[in-house]
Design a protein around this motif. Sequence first.
Motif, PDB file in Angstrom:
ATOM      1  N   GLY A 260       0.803  -1.219   0.000  1.00 45.58           N
ATOM      2  CA  GLY A 260       0.000   0.000   0.000  1.00 45.58           C
ATOM      3  C   GLY A 260       0.836   1.269   0.000  1.00 45.58           C
ATOM      4  O   GLY A 260       2.048   1.259  -0.253  1.00 45.58           O
ATOM      5  N   ARG A 261       0.190   2.346   0.260  1.00 48.80           N
ATOM      6  CA  ARG A 261       0.810   3.672   0.319  1.00 48.80           C
ATOM      7  C   ARG A 261       0.507   4.292   1.677  1.00 48.80           C
ATOM      8  O   ARG A 261      -0.333   3.795   2.422  1.00 48.80           O
ATOM      9  CB  ARG A 261       0.240   4.565  -0.778  1.00 48.80           C
ATOM     10  N   LEU A 269       1.916  12.971   2.477  1.00 48.90           N
ATOM     11  CA  LEU A 269       1.710  11.751   1.693  1.00 48.90           C
ATOM     12  C   LEU A 269       3.083  11.159   1.437  1.00 48.90           C
ATOM     13  O   LEU A 269       4.028  11.889   1.149  1.00 48.90           O
ATOM     14  CB  LEU A 269       1.038  12.095   0.355  1.00 48.90           C
ATOM     15  N   PHE A 270       3.196   9.835   1.533  1.00 50.36           N
ATOM     16  CA  PHE A 270       4.463   9.180   1.201  1.00 50.36           C
ATOM     17  C   PHE A 270       4.174   8.016   0.265  1.00 50.36           C
ATOM     18  O   PHE A 270       3.399   7.130   0.592  1.00 50.36           O
ATOM     19  CB  PHE A 270       5.161   8.674   2.466  1.00 50.36           C
ATOM     20  N   THR A 271       4.798   8.052  -0.914  1.00 46.70           N
ATOM     21  CA  THR A 271       4.496   7.035  -1.924  1.00 46.70           C
ATOM     22  C   THR A 271       5.648   6.063  -2.144  1.00 46.70           C
ATOM     23  O   THR A 271       5.538   5.175  -2.969  1.00 46.70           O
ATOM     24  CB  THR A 271       4.185   7.701  -3.277  1.00 46.70           C
ATOM     25  N   GLY A 272       6.753   6.231  -1.450  1.00 46.36           N
ATOM     26  CA  GLY A 272       7.928   5.389  -1.685  1.00 46.36           C
ATOM     27  C   GLY A 272       9.068   6.207  -2.253  1.00 46.36           C
ATOM     28  O   GLY A 272      10.140   6.285  -1.658  1.00 46.36           O
ATOM     29  N   ASP A 273       8.841   6.826  -3.403  1.00 38.02           N
ATOM     30  CA  ASP A 273       9.915   7.646  -3.972  1.00 38.02           C
ATOM     31  C   ASP A 273       9.742   9.137  -3.696  1.00 38.02           C
ATOM     32  O   ASP A 273      10.619   9.923  -4.033  1.00 38.02           O
ATOM     33  CB  ASP A 273      10.063   7.398  -5.485  1.00 38.02           C
ATOM     34  N   GLU A 385      17.697   6.029  19.139  1.00 36.44           N
ATOM     35  CA  GLU A 385      18.068   4.738  18.550  1.00 36.44           C
ATOM     36  C   GLU A 385      17.102   4.392  17.412  1.00 36.44           C
ATOM     37  O   GLU A 385      17.513   4.037  16.313  1.00 36.44           O
ATOM     38  CB  GLU A 385      18.034   3.672  19.647  1.00 36.44           C
ATOM     39  N   LEU A 386      15.820   4.530  17.711  1.00 33.22           N
ATOM     40  CA  LEU A 386      14.784   4.262  16.706  1.00 33.22           C
ATOM     41  C   LEU A 386      14.942   5.217  15.523  1.00 33.22           C
ATOM     42  O   LEU A 386      14.739   4.864  14.366  1.00 33.22           O
ATOM     43  CB  LEU A 386      13.408   4.454  17.362  1.00 33.22           C
ATOM     44  N   ASN A 387      15.313   6.440  15.842  1.00 31.31           N
ATOM     45  CA  ASN A 387      15.361   7.481  14.807  1.00 31.31           C
ATOM     46  C   ASN A 387      16.598   7.374  13.910  1.00 31.31           C
ATOM     47  O   ASN A 387      16.785   8.207  13.029  1.00 31.31           O
ATOM     48  CB  ASN A 387      15.296   8.868  15.461  1.00 31.31           C
ATOM     49  N   ARG A 388      17.414   6.341  14.128  1.00 32.83           N
ATOM     50  CA  ARG A 388      18.502   6.140  13.173  1.00 32.83           C
ATOM     51  C   ARG A 388      17.932   5.884  11.785  1.00 32.83           C
ATOM     52  O   ARG A 388      18.509   6.262  10.777  1.00 32.83           O
ATOM     53  CB  ARG A 388      19.346   4.918  13.575  1.00 32.83           C
ATOM     54  N   CYS A 389      16.773   5.240  11.740  1.00 32.33           N
ATOM     55  CA  CYS A 389      16.096   5.009  10.456  1.00 32.33           C
ATOM     56  C   CYS A 389      14.672   4.566  10.747  1.00 32.33           C
ATOM     57  O   CYS A 389      14.451   3.476  11.265  1.00 32.33           O
ATOM     58  CB  CYS A 389      16.834   3.942   9.649  1.00 32.33           C
ATOM     59  N   LEU A 390      13.705   5.384  10.403  1.00 35.90           N
ATOM     60  CA  LEU A 390      12.295   5.053  10.616  1.00 35.90           C
ATOM     61  C   LEU A 390      11.765   4.389   9.358  1.00 35.90           C
ATOM     62  O   LEU A 390      11.574   5.048   8.324  1.00 35.90           O
ATOM     63  CB  LEU A 390      11.490   6.313  10.931  1.00 35.90           C
ATOM     64  N   THR A 391      11.578   3.086   9.432  1.00 37.89           N
ATOM     65  CA  THR A 391      11.137   2.374   8.234  1.00 37.89           C
ATOM     66  C   THR A 391       9.652   2.597   7.993  1.00 37.89           C
ATOM     67  O   THR A 391       8.868   2.762   8.933  1.00 37.89           O
ATOM     68  CB  THR A 391      11.412   0.866   8.351  1.00 37.89           C
ATOM     69  N   LEU A 392       9.296   2.614   6.746  1.00 35.52           N
ATOM     70  CA  LEU A 392       7.916   2.862   6.325  1.00 35.52           C
ATOM     71  C   LEU A 392       7.493   1.765   5.343  1.00 35.52           C
ATOM     72  O   LEU A 392       8.351   1.118   4.730  1.00 35.52           O
ATOM     73  CB  LEU A 392       7.816   4.229   5.631  1.00 35.52           C
ATOM     74  N   PRO A 393       6.201   1.557   5.178  1.00 32.10           N
ATOM     75  CA  PRO A 393       5.754   0.641   4.128  1.00 32.10           C
ATOM     76  C   PRO A 393       6.145   1.203   2.754  1.00 32.10           C
ATOM     77  O   PRO A 393       5.785   2.334   2.428  1.00 32.10           O
ATOM     78  CB  PRO A 393       4.227   0.618   4.296  1.00 32.10           C
ATOM     79  N   ILE A 394       6.915   0.440   1.994  1.00 33.26           N
ATOM     80  CA  ILE A 394       7.397   0.920   0.691  1.00 33.26           C
ATOM     81  C   ILE A 394       7.284  -0.213  -0.314  1.00 33.26           C
ATOM     82  O   ILE A 394       8.035  -1.189  -0.255  1.00 33.26           O
ATOM     83  CB  ILE A 394       8.869   1.411   0.784  1.00 33.26           C
ATOM     84  N   ALA A 395       6.351  -0.070  -1.231  1.00 41.40           N
ATOM     85  CA  ALA A 395       6.114  -1.138  -2.204  1.00 41.40           C
ATOM     86  C   ALA A 395       7.336  -1.371  -3.092  1.00 41.40           C
ATOM     87  O   ALA A 395       7.623  -2.493  -3.482  1.00 41.40           O
ATOM     88  CB  ALA A 395       4.888  -0.796  -3.049  1.00 41.40           C
ATOM     89  N   GLU A 396       8.063  -0.308  -3.394  1.00 38.18           N
ATOM     90  CA  GLU A 396       9.172  -0.409  -4.345  1.00 38.18           C
ATOM     91  C   GLU A 396      10.536  -0.347  -3.664  1.00 38.18           C
ATOM     92  O   GLU A 396      11.514   0.083  -4.277  1.00 38.18           O
ATOM     93  CB  GLU A 396       9.069   0.732  -5.374  1.00 38.18           C
TER      94      GLU A 396
END
Length: 444
Positions: A260-261, A269-273, A385-396
Amino acid sequence: MFHTGSLETSALVRDACWVRLPGSPMLEHSKNQLLTRVGAGTPMGDLLRRYWMPVAAVSEFESTSIKPVRVMGEDLTLYKDMSGTFGLVGRHCPHRCADMSYGFVEQCGLRCNYHGWLFDRDGRCLEQPYEDVAQPEARFREKIRITAYPVETRGGLIWAYLGPEPAPLVPNWEPFTWKNGFVQIVFADVPCNWLQCQENSVDPLHFEWMHMNWSVRLKDKGGPYSPRHLKLAFEEFDYGIVYRRIREGMSEEDPMWKVGRVCLWPNALFTGDHFEWRVPIDDENTLSVTWCFSRVPKRREPYVQDQIPAWRGPVRDADTGRLISSHVMNQDFVAWVGQGVIPDRTHEHLGTSDTGIIMMRQRFLKDIEAIARGEDPKATVRDPELNRCLTLPIAERKNLVEGLTLEELAKHPLGSGQLNDYVFQAGQPPEVRAAYAKAMGLAE
Ligand code: FES
Ligand SMILES: [Fe+2]
């Protein structure tokens, strides 16, 4: 069939006293007021002040050292002093209210051009040139402060925090950590309230009509129309709401259903790219901020971008005065501005496609109560620590991280539009296009 992400949210949608799906008048006047007003001291204004807002680009300060900005109804002055430190202070000098955006920077801080008072990034008055000589024992400057807000840089953006201390962390969203990308930042001044812009971030259905089918008609073609949406789902997660879609011809294995997005909290809005933030300028104006990542083709690796360009696109056609409709986000602007400066949501008739919008409004209303109880609202980041990289759902993700060849990119949705034009917004300057083409290896 519609899914909501949690029992809690399902209950909210079901039980909300001000919504009956489908097709009933929607939001009572007082709640519309509550959700749309962004000034200091308003409930929504105070909630939005709990988040860092992107207000400008770092590269803008290669050609200037001072920029007037207006954020959530506050007139401010953003500057970069001669030591390279960014600061954000009030627009008017505490002496006799001169416009600080016409001041000048010093090694440390910003000086008013009227009588020379000097302020640092924390708002302290460091110098009052005449008072310091005429009456030093009065220590007048120690009694003077200018409004000052913290600023930080991340991803080539300048972020401002207008809320109470202690400030949370500037979220380090996963794409900010990616390599081998050409990033550009794009602004637009959109003459309407921020909320309808953000509601667009959780409105998957409009993609079919506003972007696909309308674009067909704009090219004066009668069709064919794009595949219809058959199923939508919305699910809250830590940093927003994920929306998923099934359109004609798609299976439930499609990334648009499985991943999803993202409607990213509280105003993006976050679409991946790319990200699109909708930053309230005031109740009636919104700054659209796009951060767009183009993964360079594999043979261009390693690619290190030395400067993230920023540009501002027009919203209206200079000749006709009509809103521009040729590019994806411009089409969105047509929807947002067309809804009215602040839509009268008592006239709405929400359908099942609007489930995500209801979830979003409910979460904001709950978080207004949460901050009144002294709690952090949704998507507040405080763990380094968490904020080193906040991962998100990214289809691509795989293609964006590992890259594609130029030939693959040309056939892929990630590249096919971009390689020929910047499809998201009208007005890309030729020098940004040239930098993109060079990064992608198109100019060779
Ligand atoms: S008004 Fe700024 S120093 Fe006098
Ligand atoms: Fe859109």
